[in-house]
Each structure stands twice: as C-alpha cells, then as structure tokens.
Scaffold this motif. Structure first.
Motif, PDB file in Angstrom:
ATOM      1  N   THR A  44       0.831  -1.187  -0.069  1.00  0.00           N
ATOM      2  CA  THR A  44      -0.071  -0.085  -0.186  1.00  0.00           C
ATOM      3  C   THR A  44       0.963   1.407  -0.080  1.00  0.00           C
ATOM      4  O   THR A  44       0.416   2.233  -0.718  1.00  0.00           O
ATOM      5  N   LEU A  45       1.995   1.284   0.697  1.00  0.00           N
ATOM      6  CA  LEU A  45       2.623   2.599   0.841  1.00  0.00           C
ATOM      7  C   LEU A  45       3.392   2.877  -0.127  1.00  0.00           C
ATOM      8  O   LEU A  45       3.587   3.988  -0.529  1.00  0.00           O
ATOM      9  N   HIS A  46       3.635   2.205  -1.358  1.00  0.00           N
ATOM     10  CA  HIS A  46       4.091   2.792  -2.678  1.00  0.00           C
ATOM     11  C   HIS A  46       2.656   3.184  -3.771  1.00  0.00           C
ATOM     12  O   HIS A  46       3.164   3.686  -4.586  1.00  0.00           O
ATOM     13  N   ILE A  47       1.566   2.965  -3.154  1.00  0.00           N
ATOM     14  CA  ILE A  47       0.692   3.197  -4.163  1.00  0.00           C
ATOM     15  C   ILE A  47       0.128   4.626  -3.705  1.00  0.00           C
ATOM     16  O   ILE A  47      -0.093   5.472  -4.570  1.00  0.00           O
ATOM     17  N   VAL A  48      -0.145   4.982  -2.218  1.00  0.00           N
ATOM     18  CA  VAL A  48      -0.459   6.265  -1.897  1.00  0.00           C
ATOM     19  C   VAL A  48       0.661   7.362  -1.971  1.00  0.00           C
ATOM     20  O   VAL A  48       1.844   7.136  -2.053  1.00  0.00           O
ATOM     21  N   SER A  49       0.250   8.718  -1.702  1.00  0.00           N
ATOM     22  CA  SER A  49       1.299   9.670  -1.531  1.00  0.00           C
ATOM     23  C   SER A  49       2.102   9.729  -0.365  1.00  0.00           C
ATOM     24  O   SER A  49       1.846   9.057   0.581  1.00  0.00           O
ATOM     25  N   GLU A  50       3.055  10.380  -0.420  1.00  0.00           N
ATOM     26  CA  GLU A  50       3.928  10.537   0.746  1.00  0.00           C
ATOM     27  C   GLU A  50       3.138  11.301   1.746  1.00  0.00           C
ATOM     28  O   GLU A  50       3.357  10.654   3.128  1.00  0.00           O
TER      29      GLU A  50
ATOM     30  N   ASP B  97       0.866   7.485 -11.698  1.00  0.00           N
ATOM     31  CA  ASP B  97       0.518   8.284 -10.425  1.00  0.00           C
ATOM     32  C   ASP B  97       1.774   9.180 -10.114  1.00  0.00           C
ATOM     33  O   ASP B  97       2.620   8.264  -9.277  1.00  0.00           O
ATOM     34  N   PRO B  98       2.178  10.370 -10.463  1.00  0.00           N
ATOM     35  CA  PRO B  98       3.556  10.730  -9.753  1.00  0.00           C
ATOM     36  C   PRO B  98       3.662  11.093  -8.328  1.00  0.00           C
ATOM     37  O   PRO B  98       4.924  11.000  -7.871  1.00  0.00           O
ATOM     38  N   ARG B  99       2.369  10.967  -7.481  1.00  0.00           N
ATOM     39  CA  ARG B  99       2.617  10.884  -6.186  1.00  0.00           C
ATOM     40  C   ARG B  99       3.048   9.551  -5.448  1.00  0.00           C
ATOM     41  O   ARG B  99       3.352   9.335  -4.434  1.00  0.00           O
ATOM     42  N   SER B 100       2.963   8.587  -6.426  1.00  0.00           N
ATOM     43  CA  SER B 100       3.267   7.309  -5.858  1.00  0.00           C
ATOM     44  C   SER B 100       4.604   6.859  -5.972  1.00  0.00           C
ATOM     45  O   SER B 100       5.358   7.749  -6.742  1.00  0.00           O
TER      46      SER B 100
END
Ligand SMILES: C[S@@+](CC[C@H](N)C(=O)[O-])C[C@H]1O[C@@H](n2cnc3c(N)ncnc32)[C@H](O)[C@@H]1O
Length: 198
Positions: free
Chosen positions: A102-108, A156-159
């Motif tokens: 999950t942590l590489h899917i969502v934004s920082e 998704d550039p945020r991921s």
C-alpha cells in the motif's frame, strides 16, 4: 461479480503467513489496512485462529473482499471497514496491524498519515508488519523494482517505492522500533515494528 484475483497475492501469501505466525503469536486482533482483493485475509485468518482479522479498504473494494470472506467461512475474519488512511480511522486499539503493497500506492502525505494512524491506534507492545518493495540508501533492490517504480510514477507521480530509512524514521516518531527487516521472495521485504513508546 467474480471474485477479484491477484496472482502476486497467490505467490506471496505462504511466505508472508510464515512470518505472521511468528510475529502475531501473542496478538489478539489484527487490523489489515488496504485489504485489496481480500485474498490475503481469506488465507491468513483461518491459519491464525487465535486472533481476529479485521479487513479494511476504500469502499470500492468491499464487494470483492466480501466475496472472498463468504468463501472462507471463517468466524474470526471480520467484514471490511471503510478505512481511508487519510481520514480518521474507525477502529479502537487493535494490538496488531498489517499492510501489504500500500505505501508505494499512496502519496508521501498519506504515508505520513498512515504512521499518524498507527501512532493513534496501536497500543504499547503492539506489532506492525509492512510488506512490499523498498529502496535502501536510494537504491532499488532489483532492476525489476526500478521498472515497477517508473511504471507507478507514470501512472501517478505521487506514488513510488518508498525509502526504508524514511519509513523507519516515521515509525520512530510514532513510537515504534524496527525489530526485523526480513527479505522475502521476488525482491520484497517484510518490515516488523513494535510499539515501544507511547
Ligand atoms: C496494490 S493494492 C494492495 C492490496 C493488497 N494489500 C495486496 O497486497 O494485494 C493497494 C491497496 O491500497 C488501497 N488504498 C489506496 N489508497 C488508500 C487509502 N487512501 N486508504 C486506504 N487504502 C488505500 C487500495 O484500495 C488497494 O487495495
């Protein structure tokens, strides 16, 4: 609707379970964040019968998770909560938490919110497991992880694959200590943390 299916879950579920059986040996209730298809929960819960397994995800994934839960017919496997990492978590104090990929899917910003949620809800001596690919000192652990990161960022550039040291630092601020960083098949890791400070 057919059950959603992830081949990666089929491949990684047995090696992850072997770690969880050790780490959650004395745990009573595990909150899974981002249950995805529900495959992990349906496999793990019957094999960890001493604990309750609470699934959760964004509402769009609930129907699929429910299909896996119906098939599993397991009393200790709980239907999905609507849990958005970035919103208040509708949980009390589960003494275990698990999240995979999950942590590489969502934004920082949502990774930071994840650790804020952990800090708010995981009691002292609670166990946290984070499974997925990570970077170390800015380096990917394989060429395939570098390619995966590029694909994620294009979508998704945020991921993107997260730096292990950054996660460990966020965990420390949240009162957790890294107990173990276990190398897993297919260039993944399982990060095991324990809540050591309030
Ligand atoms: C790559 S999937 C991983 C699913 C499953 N854990 C696995 O290993 O196959 C990422 C998951 O994160 C969930 N997710 C994305 N954004 C989220 C958010 N803001 N809050 C909670 N879950 C989120 C997605 O719905 C999805 O189930």
């Amino acid at each position: 609707m057919n059950k959603p299916f992830s081949q990666a879950c089929e491949n990684n579920k047995a090696p992850i379970l072997a770690q969880l059986q050790r780490i959650f040996k004395n745990t009573e209730q595990v909150l899974e964040i981002g249950s995805g298809t529900g495959q992990h929960a349906a496999f793990f819960a019957p094999r960890l019968p001493h604990l309750l397994w609470q699934t959760s995800d964004l509402p769009a994934n609930h129907d699929g998770i429910e299909l896996w839960l119906q098939e599993a017919q397991c009393d200790t496997l709980l239907p999905p909560l609507s849990l958005d990492i970035g919103e208040p978590w509708p949980v009390s104090q589960p003494d275990g938490m698990f999240t995979a990929n999950t942590l590489h899917i969502v934004s920082e910003a949502l990774v930071e919110a994840f650790f804020a949620g952990v800090s708010e809800h995981l009691p002292l001596h609670g166990q946290l497991c984070i499974y997925g690919p990570f970077k170390y000192q800015g380096q990917f652990t394989s060429a395939s992880n570098a390619q995966f990161d590029a694909m994620l960022k294009q979508r998704d550039p945020r991921s993107g694959i997260r730096e292990q040291q950054w996660l460990v630092a966020l965990a420390k601020q949240a009162g957790l200590t890294l107990i173990d960083d276990v190398a897993m098949p297919a260039n993944n890791q399982l990060l095991h943390f324990e809540r050591t400070k309030r």
